[in-house]
Design an enzyme around this catalytic site. Structure first.
Site, PDB file in Angstrom:
ATOM      1  N   ARG A  26       0.822  -1.216   0.000  1.00  0.00           N
ATOM      2  CA  ARG A  26       0.000   0.000   0.000  1.00  0.00           C
ATOM      3  C   ARG A  26       0.852   1.261   0.000  1.00  0.00           C
ATOM      4  O   ARG A  26       0.498   2.246  -0.629  1.00  0.00           O
ATOM      5  CB  ARG A  26      -0.934  -0.006   1.232  1.00  0.00           C
ATOM      6  CG  ARG A  26      -2.146  -0.936   1.039  1.00  0.00           C
ATOM      7  CD  ARG A  26      -2.733  -1.301   2.383  1.00  0.00           C
ATOM      8  NE  ARG A  26      -4.007  -1.995   2.298  1.00  0.00           N
ATOM      9  CZ  ARG A  26      -4.164  -3.286   2.042  1.00  0.00           C
ATOM     10  NH1 ARG A  26      -3.094  -4.043   1.803  1.00  0.00           N
ATOM     11  NH2 ARG A  26      -5.358  -3.840   2.011  1.00  0.00           N
ATOM     12  N   GLY A  92      -1.946 -11.410  -5.294  1.00  0.00           N
ATOM     13  CA  GLY A  92      -3.363 -11.058  -5.408  1.00  0.00           C
ATOM     14  C   GLY A  92      -3.600  -9.630  -4.924  1.00  0.00           C
ATOM     15  O   GLY A  92      -4.366  -8.871  -5.523  1.00  0.00           O
ATOM     16  N   GLN A 166      -9.050  -6.560   0.162  1.00  0.00           N
ATOM     17  CA  GLN A 166      -8.483  -6.256  -1.162  1.00  0.00           C
ATOM     18  C   GLN A 166      -9.516  -5.533  -2.018  1.00  0.00           C
ATOM     19  O   GLN A 166      -9.191  -4.574  -2.721  1.00  0.00           O
ATOM     20  CB  GLN A 166      -8.038  -7.544  -1.847  1.00  0.00           C
ATOM     21  CG  GLN A 166      -6.854  -8.186  -1.142  1.00  0.00           C
ATOM     22  CD  GLN A 166      -6.385  -9.454  -1.816  1.00  0.00           C
ATOM     23  OE1 GLN A 166      -7.039  -9.961  -2.726  1.00  0.00           O
ATOM     24  NE2 GLN A 166      -5.252  -9.968  -1.385  1.00  0.00           N
ATOM     25  N   ASP A 316      -5.399 -15.141   6.896  1.00  0.00           N
ATOM     26  CA  ASP A 316      -4.098 -15.641   6.438  1.00  0.00           C
ATOM     27  C   ASP A 316      -3.429 -16.552   7.474  1.00  0.00           C
ATOM     28  O   ASP A 316      -2.426 -17.202   7.179  1.00  0.00           O
ATOM     29  CB  ASP A 316      -3.167 -14.469   6.112  1.00  0.00           C
ATOM     30  CG  ASP A 316      -3.635 -13.718   4.866  1.00  0.00           C
ATOM     31  OD1 ASP A 316      -4.445 -14.267   4.108  1.00  0.00           O
ATOM     32  OD2 ASP A 316      -3.184 -12.571   4.664  1.00  0.00           O
TER      33      ASP A 316
HETATM   34  C1  S3P Z   1      -4.972  -8.627   2.041  1.00  0.00           C
HETATM   35  C2  S3P Z   1      -6.237  -9.003   2.350  1.00  0.00           C
HETATM   36  C3  S3P Z   1      -6.636 -10.405   2.557  1.00  0.00           C
HETATM   37  C4  S3P Z   1      -5.441 -11.323   2.715  1.00  0.00           C
HETATM   38  C5  S3P Z   1      -4.343 -11.023   1.766  1.00  0.00           C
HETATM   39  C6  S3P Z   1      -3.875  -9.592   1.921  1.00  0.00           C
HETATM   40  C7  S3P Z   1      -4.689  -7.195   1.846  1.00  0.00           C
HETATM   41  O1  S3P Z   1      -7.412 -10.790   1.458  1.00  0.00           O
HETATM   42  O2  S3P Z   1      -5.848 -12.671   2.568  1.00  0.00           O
HETATM   43  O3  S3P Z   1      -3.243 -11.871   1.997  1.00  0.00           O
HETATM   44  O4  S3P Z   1      -3.508  -6.797   1.856  1.00  0.00           O
HETATM   45  O5  S3P Z   1      -5.656  -6.440   1.685  1.00  0.00           O
HETATM   46  P1  S3P Z   1      -9.009 -10.500   1.404  1.00  0.00           P
HETATM   47  O6  S3P Z   1      -9.303  -9.435   2.394  1.00  0.00           O
HETATM   48  O7  S3P Z   1      -9.283 -10.063   0.044  1.00  0.00           O
HETATM   49  O8  S3P Z   1      -9.639 -11.796   1.797  1.00  0.00           O
END
Ligand code: S3P
Length: 437
Positions: A26, A92, A166, A316
């Site tokens: 971020r 991701g 995310q 996680d």
């Molecule tokens: C993350 C949010 C999580 C997490 C990922 C990192 C982030 O995913 O599993 O490893 O940095 O926003 P989600 O909130 O989409 O499930």
């Protein structure tokens, strides 16, 4: 690369927690939007944040990485369409957050990832971004995605169908980079690093809490540059050290400078409910995040029914919580965690496959798993598959502590995406993890 983790007596020492992956990703994104000279300390120099930095540099950012320090430089031209496709590798978070930024900026490009990332669902961000006014093209709701410009609307309101930080961050970044207001409702509270960072740089966000859900409203204003930012330690990496210490005998370990954001440290609450001996000291605020030192000692755990509303805050950590559950008295039940099916691997399946090799009694459901603990040493005659997933690999290596001899985990290269010095840190405090020749 395969790793073997040997039976270990006890763990001791004091270690520094590696930088937080979510915050590292971020700060380079929001720092690029700020377009200023800024030094970032404690950056996680691992494959995922590096993929994000490379993608940002190819759309015009000026970011250089030197070990755990990152320098952002002010540019003449803020952003541009890249010459080549962006490849986010395994990340991701990088892919989804950058899709928000790029949509807000109206850039035209193609985004790709590695074979695992190109299987992960992207319609969760494509749909709301299109509703906001982004033009996107994807064959099957997965990467590769083409971004084809945008006209982002003001005061967009979105109720997220799934609890995902995310998705929330993607939409906040689309609004921020197009200088618009946005109102997002999340069904359960998810990690809030993006909101905290926007506020750290002077942005205005209003919140409304309704039981477990939360409304986040960004009222756009220009952010104020700062010349430095400190990344907290990654609680998700600390989780491996915490569980390793708890399940080994006669151990005492201190982890320094761990991020203790309320929306991230759910595993501490769960482990305390299970009977863990944990203490937090030296709590302080750094760049609008809470950090502190965690003092851990060996503990006798008991199984629990993990509360539903905590699931997004331990999402996680469920692989390593599953390993802790193997040594708890009685059953540990985890439900409402279907999101685990669409992480770097289908984590429920990957955990279950590993537990079968460890001969641990468990039941797998569509959205969770229940695990019955044992007081015996683990007998593991076959290698465990990491399913090319860093958190699965590290979790089963930690289980090696309580094996009768060793546990061998296949395909551990992916550990480099989030915790490159995992092996050396764990070995410093007394584990024996070796790479095969
Ligand atoms: C993350 C949010 C999580 C997490 C990922 C990192 C982030 O995913 O599993 O490893 O940095 O926003 P989600 O909130 O989409 O499930």
């Amino acid at each position: 690369m395969n790793l073997t983790s040997y039976k270990t007596e006890s763990l001791h020492g004091e270690v520094d927690c590696p930088g937080d992956k979510s915050v590292s990703q971020r700060i380079v994104i929001i720092g690029s939007l700020l377009n200023c000279d800024m030094n970032v300390n404690g950056f996680l120099n691992a494959q995922d944040p590096i993929s994000t930095v490379n993608a940002l540099n190819s759309i015009g950012s000026s970011i250089s990485i030197n070990e755990n320090k990152v320098t952002l430089r002010k540019r003449e031209v803020m952003f541009k369409d890249p010459q080549q496709e962006l490849n986010l590798g395994n990340s991701g978070t990088g892919a989804r957050l950058l899709l928000g930024l790029i949509s807000g900026l109206g850039l035209r490009l193609t985004m790709r990832g590695d074979s695992s990332l190109e299987k992960r669902p992207m319609s969760r961000v494509i749909k709301p971004l299109e509703m906001m006014g982004a033009k996107l093209s994807s064959d099957s709701g997965t990467l590769p995605i083409k971004t084809l410009g945008s006209k982002i609307i003001n005061n967009f309101e979105y109720k997220m169908p799934i609890a995902s930080a995310q998705v929330k961050s993607c939409l906040l970044l689309a609004a921020l980079s197009s200088q618009k207001n946005i109102k997002i409702t999340e069904p359960k509270i998810t990690r809030d690093h993006t909101e905290r960072m926007i506020e750290f740089f002077g942005g205005e966000i209003l919140y409304e809490n309704n039981q477990n859900s939360k409304i986040i409203q960004l009222n756009y204003s220009e952010l104020e540059p700062k010349n430095s930012f400190d990344v907290p330690g990654d609680f998700s990496s600390a989780a491996f050290i915490i569980v390793a210490t708890i399940i080994s005998k006669g151990s005492e370990v201190v982890i320094k400078n761990v991020g203790l954001n309320e929306s991230r440290k759910g595993l501490l609450d769960v482990l305390i409910l299970m009977g863990a001996n944990l203490e937090i000291k030296n709590k302080k605020k750094a760049s609008n995040e809470i950090v502190g030192d965690i003092y851990i000692s060996s503990s006798e755990l008991r199984g629990i029914d993990v509360p539903d509303n905590i699931i997004p805050n331990i999402i996680d950590e469920i692989p390593i919580l599953s390993v802790a559950a193997c040594f708890a008295e009685g059953q540990t039940i985890i439900k409402n965690a279907a999101e685990l099916r669409v992480k770097e691997s289908d984590r429920l399946h990957a955990i279950s496959q590993g537990l079968i090799k460890l001969k641990i009694k468990h039941d797998i459901f569509e959205d969770g798993i229940s695990i019955s603990g044992t007081s015996k040493e683990l007998k593991c005659d076959e290698s465990i598959d990491s399913f090319d997933d860093h958190r699965i690999a590290m979790s089963f290596l930690i289980a090696g502590i309580r094996s009768d001899n060793f546990i061998r985990v296949m395909n551990c290269k992916n550990i480099e995406t989030s915790f490159p010095n995992f092996k050396s840190i764990m070995n410093t405090i007394g584990m024996k993890i070796n790479e095969e020749d």
